[in-house]
Enzyme design. Structure first.
Site, mmCIF file in Angstrom:
data_model
loop_
_atom_site.group_PDB
_atom_site.id
_atom_site.type_symbol
_atom_site.label_atom_id
_atom_site.label_comp_id
_atom_site.label_asym_id
_atom_site.label_seq_id
_atom_site.Cartn_x
_atom_site.Cartn_y
_atom_site.Cartn_z
ATOM 1 N N GLY A 14 0.780 -1.230 0.000
ATOM 2 C CA GLY A 14 0.000 0.000 0.000
ATOM 3 C C GLY A 14 0.810 1.277 0.000
ATOM 4 O O GLY A 14 1.794 1.418 -0.741
ATOM 5 N N ARG A 35 6.062 -6.448 9.270
ATOM 6 C CA ARG A 35 5.952 -7.748 9.934
ATOM 7 C C ARG A 35 6.270 -8.912 8.997
ATOM 8 O O ARG A 35 6.666 -9.979 9.453
ATOM 9 C CB ARG A 35 4.542 -7.935 10.502
ATOM 10 C CG ARG A 35 4.195 -6.965 11.622
ATOM 11 C CD ARG A 35 2.747 -7.153 12.058
ATOM 12 N NE ARG A 35 1.815 -6.840 10.982
ATOM 13 C CZ ARG A 35 0.520 -7.130 10.999
ATOM 14 N NH1 ARG A 35 0.016 -7.769 12.037
ATOM 15 N NH2 ARG A 35 -0.262 -6.793 9.990
ATOM 16 N N ARG A 39 7.905 -10.273 2.197
ATOM 17 C CA ARG A 39 7.562 -9.094 1.409
ATOM 18 C C ARG A 39 8.639 -8.029 1.517
ATOM 19 O O ARG A 39 8.957 -7.355 0.531
ATOM 20 C CB ARG A 39 6.219 -8.523 1.870
ATOM 21 C CG ARG A 39 5.014 -9.345 1.448
ATOM 22 C CD ARG A 39 3.732 -8.647 1.844
ATOM 23 N NE ARG A 39 2.552 -9.401 1.459
ATOM 24 C CZ ARG A 39 1.314 -9.012 1.717
ATOM 25 N NH1 ARG A 39 1.103 -7.866 2.369
ATOM 26 N NH2 ARG A 39 0.287 -9.736 1.339
ATOM 27 N N ASP A 60 6.891 -5.743 14.652
ATOM 28 C CA ASP A 60 5.526 -5.232 14.726
ATOM 29 C C ASP A 60 5.554 -3.982 15.592
ATOM 30 O O ASP A 60 6.047 -4.038 16.732
ATOM 31 C CB ASP A 60 4.621 -6.304 15.355
ATOM 32 C CG ASP A 60 3.143 -5.955 15.299
ATOM 33 O OD1 ASP A 60 2.815 -4.757 15.328
ATOM 34 O OD2 ASP A 60 2.317 -6.881 15.247
ATOM 35 N N VAL A 61 5.056 -2.859 15.094
ATOM 36 C CA VAL A 61 5.116 -1.615 15.858
ATOM 37 C C VAL A 61 4.343 -1.707 17.171
ATOM 38 O O VAL A 61 4.539 -0.881 18.072
ATOM 39 C CB VAL A 61 4.605 -0.403 15.047
ATOM 40 C CG1 VAL A 61 5.507 -0.100 13.871
ATOM 41 C CG2 VAL A 61 3.158 -0.603 14.615
ATOM 42 N N TYR A 153 -11.751 3.212 14.679
ATOM 43 C CA TYR A 153 -10.744 3.595 13.681
ATOM 44 C C TYR A 153 -10.688 5.114 13.536
ATOM 45 O O TYR A 153 -9.601 5.705 13.527
ATOM 46 C CB TYR A 153 -11.048 2.954 12.326
ATOM 47 C CG TYR A 153 -10.129 3.450 11.234
ATOM 48 C CD1 TYR A 153 -8.781 3.110 11.231
ATOM 49 C CD2 TYR A 153 -10.602 4.286 10.213
ATOM 50 C CE1 TYR A 153 -7.921 3.581 10.242
ATOM 51 C CE2 TYR A 153 -9.751 4.745 9.228
ATOM 52 C CZ TYR A 153 -8.418 4.400 9.248
ATOM 53 O OH TYR A 153 -7.571 4.879 8.275
ATOM 54 N N LYS A 157 -7.477 7.804 14.248
ATOM 55 C CA LYS A 157 -6.933 8.759 13.292
ATOM 56 C C LYS A 157 -7.123 10.192 13.774
ATOM 57 O O LYS A 157 -6.332 11.090 13.422
ATOM 58 C CB LYS A 157 -7.555 8.547 11.909
ATOM 59 C CG LYS A 157 -7.069 7.259 11.241
ATOM 60 C CD LYS A 157 -5.549 7.217 11.123
ATOM 61 C CE LYS A 157 -5.053 5.995 10.375
ATOM 62 N NZ LYS A 157 -3.575 5.991 10.209
ATOM 63 N N GLY A 184 -8.156 10.149 1.720
ATOM 64 C CA GLY A 184 -9.510 9.632 1.683
ATOM 65 C C GLY A 184 -9.466 8.206 1.178
ATOM 66 O O GLY A 184 -8.622 7.410 1.607
ATOM 67 N N LEU A 185 -10.334 7.864 0.240
ATOM 68 C CA LEU A 185 -10.377 6.503 -0.309
ATOM 69 C C LEU A 185 -9.107 6.197 -1.101
ATOM 70 O O LEU A 185 -8.845 6.818 -2.124
ATOM 71 C CB LEU A 185 -11.590 6.339 -1.225
ATOM 72 C CG LEU A 185 -12.952 6.133 -0.568
ATOM 73 C CD1 LEU A 185 -14.047 6.134 -1.630
ATOM 74 C CD2 LEU A 185 -12.990 4.832 0.230
#
Length: 260
Positions: A14, A35, A39, A60-61, A153, A157, A184-185
């Site tokens: 992402g 993690r 990848r 892992d944070v 969520y 944020k 946004g999206l």
């Protein structure tokens, strides 16, 4: 060639992966965290093929001690992080608050808020000591106003926004800059994670609208990092053209751009 060093959390997919590619293209050396070791290794190999210098830190944070151990393992000039991109984050579920899954709540809070705080605590003191650096937090339009099912969520944020603003206040007498990018999206694996792997449900999120992608947000992050030293891009809200806020979206499957 830019010899600055960027550390990106959640770099395996992402927005994080897109930021890794963008900053590599800009000549940065990269520290990539995540993690999924497989990848990370795959991304490292691709970036190194194009000449980038890359270090990997697998943790892992949510695990404060693992993060501390990983950061302390860096040696030499790999300790002098110029840009920290706090990208690691996720949404889980889309249920009413009073019906929510407590484990999902904990994961979101521990990742989106505590993980960001952990990385800030580990990296920013060095920036202050050197009197230079830049923290870029990946927030969300969801932090402005809650939307149906977003409750926890959205709260995390909103916390990212407040923590970013607070850090900027705390650093005002230094040359360290602080930016909050609020997408946004964005069509990544975000919705797949939110719906616990349900690909079909995730696909519905982006139907009838041409959403942003990771590269769009990486462009904004790189622009903020590249601004002249006296310019601090404090906050950027980035939306798809047919999105007005976190819950007002015009969907039309017949728009030509949706077919592209």
């Amino acid at each position: 060639m830019n010899t600055k060093l960027v550390l990106i959390t959640g770099a395996t997919s992402g927005i994080g992966e897109a930021c890794a590619r963008k900053f590599a293209q800009g000549g940065y050396r990269l520290i990539l965290t995540g993690r999924n070791e497989q990848r990370l290794e795959r991304l490292k190999a691709l970036l190194e093929e194009d000449g980038a210098e890359v270090r990997l830190l697998k943790f892992d944070v949510r695990d404060r001690q693992a993060a501390k151990t990983a950061v302390e393992s860096l040696d030499g000039d790999w300790k002098t992080v110029d840009v920290l991109i706090n990208n690691a984050g996720l949404a889980l579920g889309l249920t009413k608050e009073y019906e929510g899954d407590e484990d999902d709540w904990e994961t979101m809070i521990d990742t989106n808020i505590k993980g960001l705080l952990t990385m800030t605590r580990l990296i920013v003191p060095g920036m202050v000591e050197r009197n230079r650096g830049h923290v870029i937090n990946i927030g969300s339009v969801a932090g402005d106003v809650a939307y149906a099912g977003g409750n926890v969520y959205c709260a995390t944020k909103a916390a990212v926004k407040t923590l970013t603003d607070g850090l900027r206040v705390d650093l005002v007498d230094t040359c360290v800059r602080v930016t909050n990018i609020k997408p946004g999206l964005v069509e990544t694996n975000f919705s797949v994670v939110r719906f616990h792997g349900n690909q079909q449900q995730a696909k519905h999120v982006y139907e009838g609208i041409h959403p942003l992608n990771g590269d769009d947000i990486a462009d904004v992050a790189f622009y903020a990092a590249s601004a002249p030293e006296h310019v601090q891009i404090a906050e950027v809200l980035v939306l798809a053209t047919h999105q007005a806020n976190g819950y007002t979206i015009s969907r039309d499957v017949n728009r030509e751009e949706h077919l592209s």
